[in-house]
Scaffold this motif. Sequence first.
Motif, PDB file in Angstrom:
ATOM      1  N   CYS A 135     -26.761   1.087  18.493  1.00  0.00           N
ATOM      2  CA  CYS A 135     -26.945   1.811  18.823  1.00  0.00           C
ATOM      3  C   CYS A 135     -26.177   2.931  19.249  1.00  0.00           C
ATOM      4  CB  CYS A 135     -28.443   1.453  19.858  1.00  0.00           C
ATOM      5  SG  CYS A 135     -28.688   2.873  20.920  1.00  0.00           S
TER       6      CYS A 135
ATOM      7  N   ASP B 288     -26.492   4.413  21.591  1.00  0.00           N
ATOM      8  CA  ASP B 288     -26.853   5.184  22.826  1.00  0.00           C
ATOM      9  C   ASP B 288     -25.529   3.711  24.439  1.00  0.00           C
ATOM     10  OD1 ASP B 288     -28.488   7.038  22.279  1.00  0.00           O
ATOM     11  OD2 ASP B 288     -29.282   7.134  24.272  1.00  0.00           O
ATOM     12  N   CYS B 289     -26.153   2.551  23.622  1.00  0.00           N
ATOM     13  CA  CYS B 289     -25.418   1.497  24.367  1.00  0.00           C
ATOM     14  C   CYS B 289     -24.564   0.987  23.229  1.00  0.00           C
ATOM     15  CB  CYS B 289     -26.574   0.954  24.107  1.00  0.00           C
ATOM     16  SG  CYS B 289     -27.607  -0.305  22.770  1.00  0.00           S
TER      17      CYS B 289
ATOM     18  N   CYS C 271     -33.001   2.046  22.261  1.00  0.00           N
ATOM     19  CA  CYS C 271     -33.432   0.965  20.752  1.00  0.00           C
ATOM     20  C   CYS C 271     -34.421  -0.519  21.196  1.00  0.00           C
ATOM     21  CB  CYS C 271     -31.873   0.507  20.657  1.00  0.00           C
ATOM     22  SG  CYS C 271     -30.626  -0.528  22.118  1.00  0.00           S
TER      23      CYS C 271
ATOM     24  N   CYS D 167     -31.720  -0.197  28.063  1.00  0.00           N
ATOM     25  CA  CYS D 167     -31.643   0.573  27.043  1.00  0.00           C
ATOM     26  C   CYS D 167     -32.901   1.245  26.190  1.00  0.00           C
ATOM     27  CB  CYS D 167     -30.416   0.607  26.034  1.00  0.00           C
ATOM     28  SG  CYS D 167     -30.105   2.072  24.409  1.00  0.00           S
TER      29      CYS D 167
HETATM   30 ZN   LIG Z   1     -29.330   1.198  22.801  1.00  0.00          ZN
END
Ligand SMILES: [Zn+2]
Length: 60
Positions: free
Chosen positions: A16, A18-19, A51, A48
Motif C-alpha cells: 500500500c 499510503d502506509c 488498505c 490505514c
Molecule cells: Zn495502507
Amino acid sequence: MATRKTTARTPRPKKCPDCKGAGEIAETVRVGSARKLRETRDRQAALCLPCFGSGHAPTD
Ligand SMILES: [Zn+2]
C-alpha cells in the motif's frame, strides 16, 4: 490491446503506497476544540484506511 510492461512478476502483493505496507499510518495528534486547534508533536498510529490495515495496495 493494452501494452503492459512485462517486468518480473512479483508473487507478493503490492504494498500500500499510503502506509508502505505497514498497515497503519502515523497521524498527527490534534487536541483542543475546532476553534483552538493545535497540533501536538505526538503522533499516533492509525489504521490505514485505503488498505484497511492489511498493508496491501487496494485493488481497483
Ligand atoms: Zn495502507
